[in-house]
Design an enzyme around this catalytic site. Structure first.
Site, mmCIF file in Angstrom:
data_model
loop_
_atom_site.group_PDB
_atom_site.id
_atom_site.type_symbol
_atom_site.label_atom_id
_atom_site.label_comp_id
_atom_site.label_asym_id
_atom_site.label_seq_id
_atom_site.Cartn_x
_atom_site.Cartn_y
_atom_site.Cartn_z
ATOM 1 N N GLU A 118 3.025 -0.453 2.594
ATOM 2 C CA GLU A 118 3.059 -1.357 3.751
ATOM 3 C C GLU A 118 3.738 -2.670 3.370
ATOM 4 O OE1 GLU A 118 -0.610 -1.026 6.193
ATOM 5 O OE2 GLU A 118 -0.428 -3.200 6.404
ATOM 6 N N ASP A 120 3.986 -6.404 5.300
ATOM 7 C CA ASP A 120 3.379 -7.040 6.474
ATOM 8 C C ASP A 120 3.864 -8.446 6.747
ATOM 9 O OD1 ASP A 120 1.532 -4.958 6.852
ATOM 10 O OD2 ASP A 120 0.126 -5.847 5.430
ATOM 11 N N GLU A 122 1.789 -10.956 9.214
ATOM 12 C CA GLU A 122 0.606 -11.042 10.071
ATOM 13 C C GLU A 122 0.334 -12.504 10.397
ATOM 14 O OE1 GLU A 122 -2.306 -7.528 8.598
ATOM 15 O OE2 GLU A 122 -1.696 -8.926 7.056
ATOM 16 N N GLY A 151 -3.620 -5.670 -2.602
ATOM 17 C CA GLY A 151 -2.785 -6.473 -1.717
ATOM 18 C C GLY A 151 -2.030 -7.510 -2.523
ATOM 19 N N GLU A 153 -0.854 -10.746 -1.265
ATOM 20 C CA GLU A 153 -0.762 -11.690 -0.153
ATOM 21 C C GLU A 153 -0.143 -13.019 -0.586
ATOM 22 O OE1 GLU A 153 -3.642 -10.358 -1.272
ATOM 23 O OE2 GLU A 153 -4.341 -9.024 0.335
ATOM 24 N N TRP A 215 -12.226 -10.759 8.668
ATOM 25 C CA TRP A 215 -11.544 -11.447 7.572
ATOM 26 C C TRP A 215 -10.438 -12.414 7.977
ATOM 27 C CZ3 TRP A 215 -6.263 -10.782 6.794
ATOM 28 C CH2 TRP A 215 -5.670 -9.703 7.465
#
Ligand code: NAG
Length: 298
Positions: A118, A120, A122, A151, A153, A215
């Site tokens: 993935e 992303d 967001e 992840g 992030e 979250w």
């Protein structure tokens, strides 16, 4: 009258130091605008509704999706892609949007449940007094319900109010690198180091609005509050130019760099440094609570 003029003069003098701050003027020019290399695509030529069809409308090229207490909504591309430039202009809802996520991302979760890839973008909703957070993330064979979820992030605030106007957001992905763009300013580059840390299986384009109260906003401290429903996100100016894994052998790929096939120019790097220095609010590589043996690229 004179008093008023004096007052406004004083006001101007007092405000001057504020407007002189570098970030009020926006980012330094990246010198290259990949979004301008690609024509817009009609939404329904490349995407279709995936879920929540009653919460999705297409009107004169603008897709509106919304979340209320009954449902959110999502869309998906008609084809998978093995690389490409995937962009859209997005406008977000103002006011209280905590718990609500608006997304634009690449994924193959329906092809590889439990260990999908993935990439992303967001938008994490927020309380009235705080700015939206744009979260970028990269997963490689480790997303979903498995125990191996890693992840990557990196989060930003934005140098504009994303609820006032449409702004361009894009994911550029090829076998060498991933670059996230906001209004053609590269905010994050994730180069390929090896197969373990870089997603390379074909992915589809997705977008959605949904309730991620557990979250999304300050680790779940603030939840979606349906007093403020519906939560509405708008997308238009879709720019999707990718290589389809089983498509024609030749596919047009816009480059992230003005003249080379990979990397960023000096001006692009300067613009990215500006965005990261002024607006980056979280970086997984700098999170002392994380086990960095799982993220060797850090
Ligand atoms: C939702 O917002 C309303 C209006 O501000 C407020 O009265 C209510 O307490 C909020 N609900 C929750 C669960 O926070």
């Amino acid at each position: 009258m004179e008093y008023l003029q004096l007052a406004s003069l004083l006001f101007l003098i007092l405000m001057l130091p504020l407007t002189n701050k570098a970030n009020v003027h926006g980012p330094p020019t990246p010198g290259y605008y990949p979004s301008k290399r690609i024509g817009s695509t009609e939404f329904d030529q490349v995407c279709t509704n995936l879920w929540g069809p009653q919460h999705q409308t297409l009107d004169q090229g603008t897709l509106t999706i919304w979340l209320d207490v009954n449902s959110g909504s999502g869309f998906k591309s008609l084809s998978p892609y093995s690389s490409g430039y995937f962009g859209a202009s997005v406008k977000l809802q103002s006011g209280y949007t905590a718990g609500v996520i608006t997304s634009f991302y690449l994924s193959n979760n329906e092809d590889y449940p439990g260990n999908h890839d993935e990439i992303d973008i967001e938008f994490l909703g927020t309380t009235e007094d705080k700015p939206y957070v744009l979260q970028t993330n990269v997963f490689n064979r480790g997303s979903g319900d498995g125990s191996n979820v890693i992840g990557r992030e990196v989060r930003f605030n934005l140098w504009f109010d994303p609820t006032k106007d449409f702004h361009k957001y894009a994911i550029f992905w090829n076998p060498e690198e991933i670059i996230f763009f906001v209004d053609d300013v590269p905010i994050r580059r994730y180069p390929r180091k090896d197969d373990d840390t870089f997603p390379s299986r074909p992915m589809w384009v997705y977008g959605s609005i949904w309730d991620a109260s557990s979250w999304a906003t300050e680790n779940g401290k603030y939840k979606a509050n349906y007093t403020y429903q519906p939560f509405v996100s708008r997308y238009n100016n879709f720019k999707i130019s990718g290589c389809e894994p089983n498509g024609p052998a030749r596919c047009y790929l816009v480059s992230g760099h003005p003249s080379r096939s990979r990397g960023l120019s000096r001006r692009q790097n300067a613009a990215m440094a500006w965005a990261q220095n002024n607006y980056k609010v979280y970086d997984y590589c700098q999170d002392i609570l994380r086990d960095h043996s799982l993220t060797p690229e850090c």
